[in-house]
Scaffold this active site. Structure first.
Site, short mmCIF file in Angstrom:
data_model
loop_
_atom_site.label_atom_id
_atom_site.label_comp_id
_atom_site.label_asym_id
_atom_site.label_seq_id
_atom_site.Cartn_x
_atom_site.Cartn_y
_atom_site.Cartn_z
N GLU A 1 1.29 -1.01 0.07
CA GLU A 1 0.18 0.22 0.17
C GLU A 1 1.29 1.23 0.23
O GLU A 1 0.43 2.17 -0.62
CB GLU A 1 -0.83 -0.15 1.54
CG GLU A 1 -2.03 1.21 1.13
CD GLU A 1 -3.26 0.93 2.13
OE1 GLU A 1 -4.07 0.32 1.33
OE2 GLU A 1 -3.10 0.82 3.60
N LYS B 1 -14.05 1.29 -4.19
CA LYS B 1 -14.63 2.11 -3.04
C LYS B 1 -15.89 2.55 -3.53
O LYS B 1 -16.68 2.40 -3.16
CB LYS B 1 -14.44 2.67 -1.77
CG LYS B 1 -13.05 2.04 -0.25
CD LYS B 1 -12.89 3.19 0.27
CE LYS B 1 -11.49 2.10 1.80
NZ LYS B 1 -10.69 3.12 2.27
N HIS C 1 7.15 -27.62 2.81
CA HIS C 1 6.53 -28.70 2.22
C HIS C 1 5.08 -28.45 1.60
O HIS C 1 4.74 -28.44 1.44
CB HIS C 1 6.17 -29.51 4.12
CG HIS C 1 6.40 -29.97 4.47
ND1 HIS C 1 6.83 -30.91 4.62
CD2 HIS C 1 6.51 -29.58 5.55
CE1 HIS C 1 8.38 -31.61 5.15
NE2 HIS C 1 8.25 -30.44 6.27
#
Length: 559
Positions: free
Chosen positions: A356, A513, A387
């Site tokens: 950001e 937004k 793994h």
């Protein structure tokens, strides 16, 4: 044009690094160690309690000198000092950048526009301490007179990632008998699952939103409010909700007593705010004294960053290594590999901090950047990651610089499978082995000497030469966690200075937004009415959504 807004790629320091890369790109970490027997001891840094080994990097001492020259050409020292003075270095929002003021000791002084910000910070910290003491002691009671047993933090972005990560990392220091949970996602399953086994009469919510208008946070808070009032009545809101906000009018309209509103300031960005009132849930869990130690840890690295020459400055050196790989070797990602399950959310926290801040394509003056910025941060705790994705690190074709993080003393230790030894020793032996194998690999000649079957030599060869830094500390304490966070905060800042980026805004978050707010009525209406300017893809998906919601069947229509 000021240094921080100029094109760093046009400087002689950048051009020298390009030429140096061309001259030394074939040089391997194995060869660097063979040529310099003191490398493993000397290419280390100490910052606070952090011991940082960067010897397994594809750099010579000359490379490091050239990188420091680049930092000076970009004006790193000047911009650093301007930040600490409280100058308005966040130019796009005309704000100072003072997360470092959150951890200044009470006797310090920092005046911005004639105002003593340290006094403001410590007034809020004192109020947080009084509140957390009341909650932890049982003096604060819910509407039915029962003590609070669970605190639920409702926030998103920096109001969630920071306190959530810190609480998980320091949960072994929680000593109040109060558990802490977190709700962030506007997906209703987050709230439903979090509240499923809780009792409204013993639950308190911290609603963290600076403006008290963040859509996701206020939607979750409204549903939490309904959950409380349906069981306990409207009068219960004031005993079961507090706010971290600066909007007293909206907080009061929600039903929260503004005496229980804890503020913070425009000069603190969300991703830098965990040391502010945003960390209230953490303080409730670990107590005000441990929270003070947490802030002291930040301050330790702040002083190191402010006072140490660039040649020995840990955040600066690590930032320069990031630039070296991103911009001169084409590395696109950075793996964060904490060998501590308690730091399980640390990679996600750093994702926001780094991506950001520096995920920008224009400089602070609005001109386009002529180089790559903003590496992708990702990772998982060891040894789980071994793994999962370490195969790509060891034998893949991508360059992935990695940061290993480990501790000498565990929070808890248990014996190994045979009843002797130490599980923590097993964990840390894996850390040391992985950094070694990434750096030095396994050659065909070594495999041949071990009588490896000829047809398997190519498959078992490990090229090595994957760079890594290892960050070690005595133990994961509140102070050490603050030191780790500050180490990365200042790394990100230095990288932003080099690119000329404004690292403290996030305009890219805002458009999504806005468009979500514009589209939500089309999803809620159910009458097929769509905005006329929608693209065909979005329109078709919304029609499909309407069909399933209305009839339980998907109907894909043409726009």
């Amino acid at each position: 044009m000021t240094a921080q807004h100029s094109d760093i790629t046009a400087t002689s320091a950048w051009q020298k690094l390009h030429a140096h890369r061309d001259e030394t790109s074939a040089l391997t970490i194995r060869e660097l160690f063979a040529a310099d027997t003191e490398r493993g001891r000397e290419l280390t840094l100490t910052a606070g309690e952090l011991y940082i080994d960067y010897s397994k990097q594809r750099v010579s001492r000359h490379t490091l000198a050239l990188l420091v020259e680049l930092a000076r050409a970009a004006g790193v020292e000047e911009r650093r000092d301007a930040m600490f003075r409280g100058e308005r270095i966040n130019t796009s929002e005309d704000r100072a950048v003072l997360h470092t003021a959150l951890r200044l000791p009470a006797h310090a002084s920092l005046r911005v526009d004639g105002h003593d910000v340290v006094a403001d910070v410590h007034r809020v910290l004192a109020r947080m301490g009084v509140f957390s003491d009341r909650l932890r002691s049982g003096e604060w009671r819910g509407a039915t007179g029962r003590p609070i047993m669970t605190v639920v933090n409702i926030g998103i972005g920096g109001s969630d990632l920071g306190p959530h990560m810190v609480y998980r990392a320091l949960r072994h220091y929680a000593d109040s008998g109060i558990s802490v949970r977190f709700i962030s996602n506007v997906d209703p399953s987050d709230l439903v699952a979090t509240l499923a086994d809780l009792d409204p009469s013993t639950t308190l919510f911290i609603v963290a939103s600076k403006t008290f208008s963040t859509l996701e946070t206020l939607t979750n808070a409204a549903n939490a409010r309904r959950w409380v009032t349906s069981a306990l009545g409207e009068q219960a809101v004031a005993r079961h909700f507090v706010a971290v906000s600066t909007n007293a009018e909206r907080v009061a309209a929600f039903g929260i007593d503004t005496e229980n509103m804890f503020g913070f300031w425009d000069w603190v960005g969300g991703r830098y705010s965990v040391g502010s009132a945003v960390g209230l849930a953490v303080m409730v869990a670990i107590g005000k004294d441990s929270f003070e130690e947490f802030l002291d840890g930040f301050h330790t690295i702040d002083r190191h960053f402010a006072d140490t020459p660039l040649e020995d400055n840990a955040p600066a050196i690590l930032a320069l290594l990031g630039v070296w790989y991103s911009n001169f070797f084409g590395a696109e990602t950075r793996a964060i590999l904490p060998y501590s399950n308690d730091l399980g959310r640390f990679p996600a926290y750093l994702q926001q901090l780094a991506m950001e801040s520096n995920g920008k394509s224009v400089r602070a003056d609005g001109s386009p950047i002529g180089t790559t910025t903003g590496a992708v941060f990702w990772g998982e705790p060891g040894s789980n990651g071994q793994h999962a994705f370490y195969q790509l690190l060891h034998q893949g074709t991508r360059l992935v610089p990695a940061d290993f993080i480990g501790f000498a003393e565990p929070t808890h230790d248990l014996p190994a499978a045979d009843g002797a030894g130490s599980m923590h020793n097993i964990l840390m032996s894996n850390l040391f082995a992985q950094s070694r194998v990434l750096a030095f690999g396994k050659t065909p000649e070594e495999l041949t000497r071990e009588d490896t079957a000829p047809d398997l030599i190519a498959h078992k060869t490990m090229p090595g030469n994957q760079p890594s830094t290892t960050i070690l500390a005595p133990r994961l304490t509140p102070s050490v966690l603050g030191q780790l966070i500050a180490l990365y905060e200042h790394q990100v800042f230095v990288e932003g200075i080099i690119y000329g980026i404004g690292s403290f805004d996030q305009w890219g978050v805002e458009l999504g937004k806005t468009q979500a707010l514009e589209l939500e009525p089309a999803l809620s209406s159910g009458n097929g009415s769509l905005p006329s300017d929608l693209d065909s893809s979005t329109a078709s998906m919304i029609r499909w959504y309407h069909g399933v919601r209305a009839h339980g069947t998907a109907t894909v229509g043409r726009p």
